[in-house]
Design a protein around this motif. Structure first.
Motif, PDB file in Angstrom:
ATOM      1  N   LYS A 150      29.405  39.875 -43.095  1.00 47.39           N
ATOM      2  CA  LYS A 150      30.283  38.956 -43.814  1.00 47.39           C
ATOM      3  C   LYS A 150      29.580  38.383 -45.044  1.00 47.39           C
ATOM      4  N   PHE A 151      28.315  37.987 -44.863  1.00 49.93           N
ATOM      5  CA  PHE A 151      27.548  37.447 -45.987  1.00 49.93           C
ATOM      6  C   PHE A 151      27.118  38.557 -46.938  1.00 49.93           C
ATOM      7  N   LEU A 152      26.650  39.670 -46.377  1.00 49.29           N
ATOM      8  CA  LEU A 152      26.127  40.750 -47.211  1.00 49.29           C
ATOM      9  C   LEU A 152      27.227  41.382 -48.061  1.00 49.29           C
ATOM     10  N   ASP A 153      28.408  41.560 -47.488  1.00 49.34           N
ATOM     11  CA  ASP A 153      29.509  42.146 -48.257  1.00 49.34           C
ATOM     12  C   ASP A 153      29.843  41.290 -49.473  1.00 49.34           C
ATOM     13  N   PHE A 154      29.775  39.982 -49.313  1.00 49.54           N
ATOM     14  CA  PHE A 154      30.039  39.095 -50.444  1.00 49.54           C
ATOM     15  C   PHE A 154      28.905  39.168 -51.471  1.00 49.54           C
ATOM     16  N   ILE A 155      27.655  39.108 -50.993  1.00 49.29           N
ATOM     17  CA  ILE A 155      26.498  39.144 -51.878  1.00 49.29           C
ATOM     18  C   ILE A 155      26.426  40.459 -52.646  1.00 49.29           C
ATOM     19  N   PHE A 156      26.887  41.559 -52.010  1.00 49.12           N
ATOM     20  CA  PHE A 156      26.785  42.883 -52.610  1.00 49.12           C
ATOM     21  C   PHE A 156      27.945  43.212 -53.561  1.00 49.12           C
ATOM     22  N   LEU A 187      16.562  31.072 -55.315  1.00 51.43           N
ATOM     23  CA  LEU A 187      17.817  31.570 -54.755  1.00 51.43           C
ATOM     24  C   LEU A 187      18.324  32.772 -55.541  1.00 51.43           C
ATOM     25  N   PHE A 188      18.266  32.691 -56.868  1.00 52.55           N
ATOM     26  CA  PHE A 188      18.708  33.805 -57.708  1.00 52.55           C
ATOM     27  C   PHE A 188      17.829  35.038 -57.503  1.00 52.55           C
ATOM     28  N   PHE A 189      16.517  34.840 -57.443  1.00 49.78           N
ATOM     29  CA  PHE A 189      15.622  35.983 -57.285  1.00 49.78           C
ATOM     30  C   PHE A 189      15.741  36.587 -55.885  1.00 49.78           C
ATOM     31  N   ALA A 190      15.989  35.759 -54.876  1.00 49.49           N
ATOM     32  CA  ALA A 190      16.251  36.290 -53.540  1.00 49.49           C
ATOM     33  C   ALA A 190      17.514  37.151 -53.559  1.00 49.49           C
ATOM     34  N   PHE A 191      18.532  36.677 -54.251  1.00 49.67           N
ATOM     35  CA  PHE A 191      19.766  37.436 -54.432  1.00 49.67           C
ATOM     36  C   PHE A 191      19.467  38.773 -55.113  1.00 49.67           C
ATOM     37  N   PHE A 192      18.642  38.722 -56.152  1.00 51.22           N
ATOM     38  CA  PHE A 192      18.288  39.929 -56.902  1.00 51.22           C
ATOM     39  C   PHE A 192      17.551  40.934 -56.017  1.00 51.22           C
ATOM     40  N   VAL A 193      16.520  40.477 -55.314  1.00 51.12           N
ATOM     41  CA  VAL A 193      15.725  41.363 -54.465  1.00 51.12           C
ATOM     42  C   VAL A 193      16.584  41.967 -53.354  1.00 51.12           C
ATOM     43  N   LEU A 194      17.450  41.141 -52.769  1.00 49.83           N
ATOM     44  CA  LEU A 194      18.326  41.616 -51.702  1.00 49.83           C
ATOM     45  C   LEU A 194      19.227  42.744 -52.194  1.00 49.83           C
ATOM     46  N   ASN A 195      19.790  42.596 -53.381  1.00 49.84           N
ATOM     47  CA  ASN A 195      20.669  43.626 -53.927  1.00 49.84           C
ATOM     48  C   ASN A 195      19.893  44.889 -54.304  1.00 49.84           C
ATOM     49  N   VAL A 196      18.782  44.720 -54.989  1.00 46.51           N
ATOM     50  CA  VAL A 196      18.019  45.877 -55.452  1.00 46.51           C
ATOM     51  C   VAL A 196      17.475  46.688 -54.286  1.00 46.51           C
ATOM     52  N   SER A 197      17.082  46.010 -53.215  1.00 45.15           N
ATOM     53  CA  SER A 197      16.432  46.704 -52.106  1.00 45.15           C
ATOM     54  C   SER A 197      17.410  47.228 -51.056  1.00 45.15           C
ATOM     55  N   CYS A 198      18.568  46.594 -50.923  1.00 47.89           N
ATOM     56  CA  CYS A 198      19.432  46.918 -49.782  1.00 47.89           C
ATOM     57  C   CYS A 198      20.868  47.290 -50.147  1.00 47.89           C
ATOM     58  N   ASN A 199      21.271  47.083 -51.376  1.00 45.92           N
ATOM     59  CA  ASN A 199      22.660  47.319 -51.755  1.00 45.92           C
ATOM     60  C   ASN A 199      22.803  48.670 -52.451  1.00 45.92           C
ATOM     61  N   PRO A 200      23.507  49.625 -51.844  1.00 52.49           N
ATOM     62  CA  PRO A 200      23.687  50.935 -52.499  1.00 52.49           C
ATOM     63  C   PRO A 200      24.512  50.848 -53.777  1.00 52.49           C
ATOM     64  N   ASN A 201      25.256  49.764 -53.964  1.00 51.82           N
ATOM     65  CA  ASN A 201      26.086  49.583 -55.160  1.00 51.82           C
ATOM     66  C   ASN A 201      25.515  48.543 -56.114  1.00 51.82           C
ATOM     67  N   THR A 202      24.211  48.361 -56.086  1.00 47.86           N
ATOM     68  CA  THR A 202      23.592  47.402 -56.984  1.00 47.86           C
ATOM     69  C   THR A 202      23.797  47.812 -58.439  1.00 47.86           C
ATOM     70  N   ILE A 203      24.030  46.833 -59.309  1.00 48.22           N
ATOM     71  CA  ILE A 203      24.238  47.156 -60.726  1.00 48.22           C
ATOM     72  C   ILE A 203      22.905  47.223 -61.472  1.00 48.22           C
ATOM     73  N   VAL A 204      21.811  46.817 -60.814  1.00 51.07           N
ATOM     74  CA  VAL A 204      20.471  46.935 -61.387  1.00 51.07           C
ATOM     75  C   VAL A 204      19.657  47.840 -60.478  1.00 51.07           C
ATOM     76  N   ARG A 205      19.106  48.902 -61.040  1.00 50.18           N
ATOM     77  CA  ARG A 205      18.322  49.851 -60.247  1.00 50.18           C
ATOM     78  C   ARG A 205      16.911  49.937 -60.811  1.00 50.18           C
ATOM     79  N   LEU A 206      15.949  49.833 -59.925  1.00 51.24           N
ATOM     80  CA  LEU A 206      14.549  49.866 -60.329  1.00 51.24           C
ATOM     81  C   LEU A 206      13.828  51.103 -59.803  1.00 51.24           C
TER      82      LEU A 206
END
Length: 285
Positions: A150-156, A187-206
């Motif tokens: 529920k939380f991850l779907d929103f964050i992603f 909080l913002f950087f935690a959001f960033f790391v969470l998306n980059v590391s775990c979200n297959p649909n992240t808009i930022v890819r490293l």
């Protein structure tokens, strides 16, 4: 221990016993930090309490950045107990805070600074001791580990990413400071790391070989970059005295980055990587 301690103790040893004897590492005011209260400084550093050493006695510039290693290590001392004993988190956390406050009080009594300096030391220590921002990373890991969809779907969500990154960039480039702004950034950087590391649909890819390498050597970059900068500035003073201006700044930053990457890469390949490989063989991943 295998990841953090080896080059932490290496930069401490170099800063107190090697760099002072090599002129290229010299910088103004270093003599006092190597003679006054030397046993106290070294004792705190050897106990992996560099944040206490930094606040109470200051540190040689080459290793002053290690204060944050102390805060990180103290967070690592606390976090496993909170996870292992969830029903006892309040007394565990209270004991941790009391122990930290007790150590600071003891250090202040031993250092015996003037009243104004004492207040400044306490303020500096509290300003640096931000384990709550590290706990945000633990919270993100908890969300992933427990599959809190529920939380991850929103964050992603992509629109949420766009809004969050836009706000982050505005705050970052505006330079606005306000009460609790470091926690907001965390909080913002935690959001960033969470998306980059775990979200297959992240808009930022490293995912790039250069970024992968910089990630591997990032700890070494943090540990060694100050010494590299001192060397480069001294080289400029020797071979281009009086040179200042935009060109100087550009070249200084470029050489500092390249030199830090080179030193950190060497350290990773010949010091850190072998120790990590030994750790994996001996204790498992």
């Amino acid at each position: 221990m295998f990841r953090i301690w080896p080059i932490y103790f290496l930069i401490i040893g170099l800063s107190f016993f090697v760099f002072p004897h090599i002129p290229i590492f010299d910088y103004p005011g270093i003599e006092e930090k190597l003679t006054v209260n030397l046993p106290e400084r070294l004792t705190l550093l050897l106990l992996v309490l560099p944040n206490f050493a930094f606040v109470l006695y200051d540190l040689p510039y080459w290793c002053a950045q290690t204060w944050s290693i102390g805060v990180e290590e103290q967070f690592y001392y606390l976090w496993p107990w909170l996870i292992k004993y969830p029903k006892r988190r309040i007394p565990i956390f209270a004991f941790f805070l009391l122990l930290t406050a007790g150590l600071l009080y003891l250090g202040l009594e031993m250092a015996d600074p003037p009243a104004e300096a004492r207040q400044s030391m306490i303020t500096t220590f509290l300003g640096q001791f931000r384990i709550q921002t590290m706990a945000l990373g633990g919270l993100c890991a908890w969300l992933v580990y427990n599959d809190k969809t529920k939380f991850l779907d929103f964050i992603f969500r992509k629109d949420v990413q766009i809004v969050a990154y836009t706000i982050l960039l505005v705050l970052f480039f505006s330079g606005v400071h306000f009460f609790g702004f470091l926690e907001i950034y965390a909080l913002f950087f935690a959001f960033f790391v969470l998306n980059v590391s775990c979200n297959p649909n992240t808009i930022v890819r490293l995912g790039h070989p250069v970024m992968d390498h910089l990630g591997k050597i990032s700890y070494g970059l943090y540990i060694y970059h100050v010494a590299v900068i001192v060397v480069i500035i001294n080289l400029f003073e020797m071979y281009a005295p009086g040179w200042r201006g935009t060109g100087y700044q550009v070249v200084l930053y470029m050489l500092s980055f390249v030199g830090s990457v080179a030193v950190a890469t060497f350290s990773f390949n010949y010091i850190e990587k072998p120790l990590l490989a030994y750790k994996d063989r001996k204790f498992g991943r």
